[in-house]
Design a protein around this motif. Structure first.
Motif, PDB file in Angstrom:
ATOM      1  N   LEU A  48      44.291  29.890  45.541  1.00 59.16           N
ATOM      2  CA  LEU A  48      45.346  30.879  45.318  1.00 59.16           C
ATOM      3  C   LEU A  48      44.783  32.290  45.272  1.00 59.16           C
ATOM      4  CD1 LEU A  48      47.615  29.122  42.688  1.00 59.16           C
ATOM      5  CD2 LEU A  48      48.209  29.761  45.020  1.00 59.16           C
ATOM      6  N   TRP A  49      43.632  32.441  44.646  1.00 53.91           N
ATOM      7  CA  TRP A  49      43.008  33.758  44.549  1.00 53.91           C
ATOM      8  C   TRP A  49      42.614  34.269  45.937  1.00 53.91           C
ATOM      9  CZ3 TRP A  49      38.560  34.863  40.569  1.00 53.91           C
ATOM     10  CH2 TRP A  49      38.364  36.228  40.473  1.00 53.91           C
ATOM     11  N   MET A  50      42.030  33.414  46.754  1.00 48.88           N
ATOM     12  CA  MET A  50      41.629  33.834  48.094  1.00 48.88           C
ATOM     13  C   MET A  50      42.852  34.080  48.984  1.00 48.88           C
ATOM     14  SD  MET A  50      38.493  34.317  48.099  1.00 48.88           S
ATOM     15  CE  MET A  50      38.469  34.714  46.368  1.00 48.88           C
ATOM     16  N   SER A  51      43.926  33.313  48.775  1.00 48.81           N
ATOM     17  CA  SER A  51      45.156  33.570  49.531  1.00 48.81           C
ATOM     18  C   SER A  51      45.738  34.930  49.177  1.00 48.81           C
ATOM     19  CB  SER A  51      46.187  32.481  49.255  1.00 48.81           C
ATOM     20  OG  SER A  51      45.735  31.248  49.708  1.00 48.81           O
ATOM     21  N   LEU A  54      43.658  37.476  50.975  1.00 42.74           N
ATOM     22  CA  LEU A  54      43.990  37.554  52.393  1.00 42.74           C
ATOM     23  C   LEU A  54      45.346  38.218  52.626  1.00 42.74           C
ATOM     24  CD1 LEU A  54      42.766  34.069  53.640  1.00 42.74           C
ATOM     25  CD2 LEU A  54      41.759  36.299  54.144  1.00 42.74           C
ATOM     26  N   THR A  55      46.279  38.000  51.712  1.00 43.15           N
ATOM     27  CA  THR A  55      47.625  38.548  51.880  1.00 43.15           C
ATOM     28  C   THR A  55      47.681  40.027  51.521  1.00 43.15           C
ATOM     29  OG1 THR A  55      48.555  36.392  51.356  1.00 43.15           O
ATOM     30  CG2 THR A  55      50.040  38.275  51.223  1.00 43.15           C
ATOM     31  N   PHE A  56      47.087  40.398  50.374  1.00 41.95           N
ATOM     32  CA  PHE A  56      47.227  41.753  49.858  1.00 41.95           C
ATOM     33  C   PHE A  56      45.975  42.602  50.008  1.00 41.95           C
ATOM     34  CE2 PHE A  56      50.079  39.068  47.247  1.00 41.95           C
ATOM     35  CZ  PHE A  56      51.274  39.579  47.710  1.00 41.95           C
ATOM     36  N   GLY A  57      44.907  42.049  50.524  1.00 42.59           N
ATOM     37  CA  GLY A  57      43.677  42.806  50.710  1.00 42.59           C
ATOM     38  C   GLY A  57      42.883  42.927  49.417  1.00 42.59           C
ATOM     39  N   LEU A  58      42.219  44.046  49.248  1.00 43.63           N
ATOM     40  CA  LEU A  58      41.363  44.237  48.075  1.00 43.63           C
ATOM     41  C   LEU A  58      42.108  44.215  46.743  1.00 43.63           C
ATOM     42  CD1 LEU A  58      38.712  46.813  49.291  1.00 43.63           C
ATOM     43  CD2 LEU A  58      38.427  44.391  48.814  1.00 43.63           C
ATOM     44  N   PRO A  59      43.334  44.750  46.640  1.00 46.49           N
ATOM     45  CA  PRO A  59      44.045  44.598  45.357  1.00 46.49           C
ATOM     46  C   PRO A  59      44.287  43.139  44.979  1.00 46.49           C
ATOM     47  CG  PRO A  59      45.061  46.337  46.616  1.00 46.49           C
ATOM     48  CD  PRO A  59      44.053  45.679  47.520  1.00 46.49           C
ATOM     49  N   GLY A  60      44.504  42.281  45.954  1.00 42.42           N
ATOM     50  CA  GLY A  60      44.676  40.862  45.677  1.00 42.42           C
ATOM     51  C   GLY A  60      43.399  40.214  45.183  1.00 42.42           C
ATOM     52  N   LEU A  61      42.265  40.807  45.484  1.00 46.73           N
ATOM     53  CA  LEU A  61      40.983  40.299  45.004  1.00 46.73           C
ATOM     54  C   LEU A  61      40.638  40.874  43.637  1.00 46.73           C
ATOM     55  CD1 LEU A  61      38.445  38.630  45.755  1.00 46.73           C
ATOM     56  CD2 LEU A  61      37.506  40.732  46.702  1.00 46.73           C
ATOM     57  N   LEU A  63      42.739  42.593  41.257  1.00 45.10           N
ATOM     58  CA  LEU A  63      43.687  42.509  40.147  1.00 45.10           C
ATOM     59  C   LEU A  63      43.612  41.192  39.363  1.00 45.10           C
ATOM     60  CD1 LEU A  63      46.775  44.418  41.547  1.00 45.10           C
ATOM     61  CD2 LEU A  63      45.130  45.147  39.834  1.00 45.10           C
ATOM     62  N   PRO A  64      43.449  40.031  40.009  1.00 49.91           N
ATOM     63  CA  PRO A  64      43.251  38.823  39.185  1.00 49.91           C
ATOM     64  C   PRO A  64      41.956  38.879  38.369  1.00 49.91           C
ATOM     65  CG  PRO A  64      43.968  38.205  41.358  1.00 49.91           C
ATOM     66  CD  PRO A  64      43.680  39.673  41.412  1.00 49.91           C
ATOM     67  N   ALA A  65      40.903  39.462  38.932  1.00 51.30           N
ATOM     68  CA  ALA A  65      39.659  39.599  38.168  1.00 51.30           C
ATOM     69  C   ALA A  65      39.863  40.539  36.991  1.00 51.30           C
ATOM     70  CB  ALA A  65      38.544  40.117  39.075  1.00 51.30           C
ATOM     71  N   LEU A  66      40.621  41.586  37.197  1.00 50.50           N
ATOM     72  CA  LEU A  66      40.914  42.519  36.110  1.00 50.50           C
ATOM     73  C   LEU A  66      41.777  41.849  35.033  1.00 50.50           C
ATOM     74  CD1 LEU A  66      40.556  45.451  35.188  1.00 50.50           C
ATOM     75  CD2 LEU A  66      42.683  45.986  36.377  1.00 50.50           C
ATOM     76  N   ALA A  67      42.676  40.986  35.446  1.00 50.18           N
ATOM     77  CA  ALA A  67      43.517  40.271  34.477  1.00 50.18           C
ATOM     78  C   ALA A  67      42.718  39.249  33.675  1.00 50.18           C
ATOM     79  CB  ALA A  67      44.667  39.577  35.209  1.00 50.18           C
ATOM     80  N   LEU A  68      41.611  38.758  34.206  1.00 49.33           N
ATOM     81  CA  LEU A  68      40.786  37.773  33.511  1.00 49.33           C
ATOM     82  C   LEU A  68      39.795  38.401  32.534  1.00 49.33           C
ATOM     83  CD1 LEU A  68      40.075  35.159  36.304  1.00 49.33           C
ATOM     84  CD2 LEU A  68      41.505  34.894  34.299  1.00 49.33           C
ATOM     85  N   VAL A  69      39.678  39.717  32.504  1.00 48.61           N
ATOM     86  CA  VAL A  69      38.746  40.378  31.584  1.00 48.61           C
ATOM     87  C   VAL A  69      39.036  40.028  30.127  1.00 48.61           C
ATOM     88  CG1 VAL A  69      38.019  42.635  30.723  1.00 48.61           C
ATOM     89  CG2 VAL A  69      38.097  42.209  33.160  1.00 48.61           C
ATOM     90  N   PRO A  70      40.283  40.072  29.632  1.00 49.53           N
ATOM     91  CA  PRO A  70      40.513  39.678  28.234  1.00 49.53           C
ATOM     92  C   PRO A  70      40.168  38.218  27.960  1.00 49.53           C
ATOM     93  CG  PRO A  70      42.406  40.871  29.073  1.00 49.53           C
ATOM     94  CD  PRO A  70      41.505  40.622  30.234  1.00 49.53           C
ATOM     95  N   VAL A  71      40.375  37.350  28.945  1.00 46.28           N
ATOM     96  CA  VAL A  71      40.039  35.936  28.760  1.00 46.28           C
ATOM     97  C   VAL A  71      38.534  35.766  28.584  1.00 46.28           C
ATOM     98  CG1 VAL A  71      40.085  33.664  29.873  1.00 46.28           C
ATOM     99  CG2 VAL A  71      42.051  35.192  30.070  1.00 46.28           C
ATOM    100  N   ILE A  72      37.762  36.435  29.411  1.00 41.95           N
ATOM    101  CA  ILE A  72      36.306  36.352  29.306  1.00 41.95           C
ATOM    102  C   ILE A  72      35.834  36.978  28.006  1.00 41.95           C
ATOM    103  CG2 ILE A  72      34.144  37.048  30.396  1.00 41.95           C
ATOM    104  CD1 ILE A  72      35.678  34.815  31.834  1.00 41.95           C
ATOM    105  N   PHE A  73      36.495  38.042  27.573  1.00 40.97           N
ATOM    106  CA  PHE A  73      36.138  38.666  26.301  1.00 40.97           C
ATOM    107  C   PHE A  73      36.334  37.689  25.144  1.00 40.97           C
ATOM    108  CE2 PHE A  73      37.138  41.524  22.685  1.00 40.97           C
ATOM    109  CZ  PHE A  73      35.907  42.177  22.624  1.00 40.97           C
ATOM    110  N   VAL A  74      37.438  36.957  25.155  1.00 42.30           N
ATOM    111  CA  VAL A  74      37.693  35.964  24.105  1.00 42.30           C
ATOM    112  C   VAL A  74      36.667  34.831  24.188  1.00 42.30           C
ATOM    113  CG1 VAL A  74      39.338  34.213  23.328  1.00 42.30           C
ATOM    114  CG2 VAL A  74      40.118  36.523  23.846  1.00 42.30           C
ATOM    115  N   VAL A  75      36.322  34.409  25.401  1.00 38.62           N
ATOM    116  CA  VAL A  75      35.311  33.357  25.562  1.00 38.62           C
ATOM    117  C   VAL A  75      33.969  33.822  25.004  1.00 38.62           C
ATOM    118  CG1 VAL A  75      33.960  32.078  27.284  1.00 38.62           C
ATOM    119  CG2 VAL A  75      36.444  32.229  27.494  1.00 38.62           C
ATOM    120  N   LEU A  76      33.594  35.060  25.272  1.00 31.47           N
ATOM    121  CA  LEU A  76      32.326  35.577  24.745  1.00 31.47           C
ATOM    122  C   LEU A  76      32.355  35.660  23.210  1.00 31.47           C
ATOM    123  CD1 LEU A  76      31.488  38.410  27.299  1.00 31.47           C
ATOM    124  CD2 LEU A  76      30.289  36.246  26.962  1.00 31.47           C
ATOM    125  N   LEU A  77      33.495  36.035  22.647  1.00 31.42           N
ATOM    126  CA  LEU A  77      33.601  36.048  21.188  1.00 31.42           C
ATOM    127  C   LEU A  77      33.486  34.638  20.610  1.00 31.42           C
ATOM    128  CD1 LEU A  77      36.404  38.664  20.504  1.00 31.42           C
ATOM    129  CD2 LEU A  77      33.996  38.826  19.914  1.00 31.42           C
TER     130      LEU A  77
END
Length: 82
Positions: A48-51, A54-61, A63-77
């Motif tokens: 889904l991330w790669m789709s 491919l559909t939206f270009g660099l923002p599609g690559l 923005l999901p990584a940017l949305a996962l930043v809080p998740v990774i922060f919680v995992v690190l905590l």
């Protein structure tokens, strides 16, 4: 031959979470299904991330990584707390 596996009595928050149409189905299958389902879910997430990339270009690559930043922060905590 089908196996009728009844999950154990679940708390209210888990029952409500498992009723979410797509996300709940995948989560229930990961918890109570075959152990290989983790890999299938991971492959689906990456597909889904790669789709989106491919559909939206660099923002599609990016923005999901940017949305996962809080998740990774919680995992690190959680890792630092033990």
């Amino acid at each position: 031959m089908a196996l009728d596996v009844n999950p154990p009595a679940l708390p209210l928050w888990q029952r409500l979470f498992f009723r979410i149409p797509v996300l709940g189905w995948v989560a229930r299958d990961l918890l109570f299904g075959d152990k290989n389902n983790v890999w299938f879910a991971l492959i689906g997430f990456v597909s889904l991330w790669m789709s989106a990339a491919l559909t939206f270009g660099l923002p599609g690559l990016y923005l999901p990584a940017l949305a996962l930043v809080p998740v990774i922060f919680v995992v690190l905590l959680l890792i630092t707390w033990g």
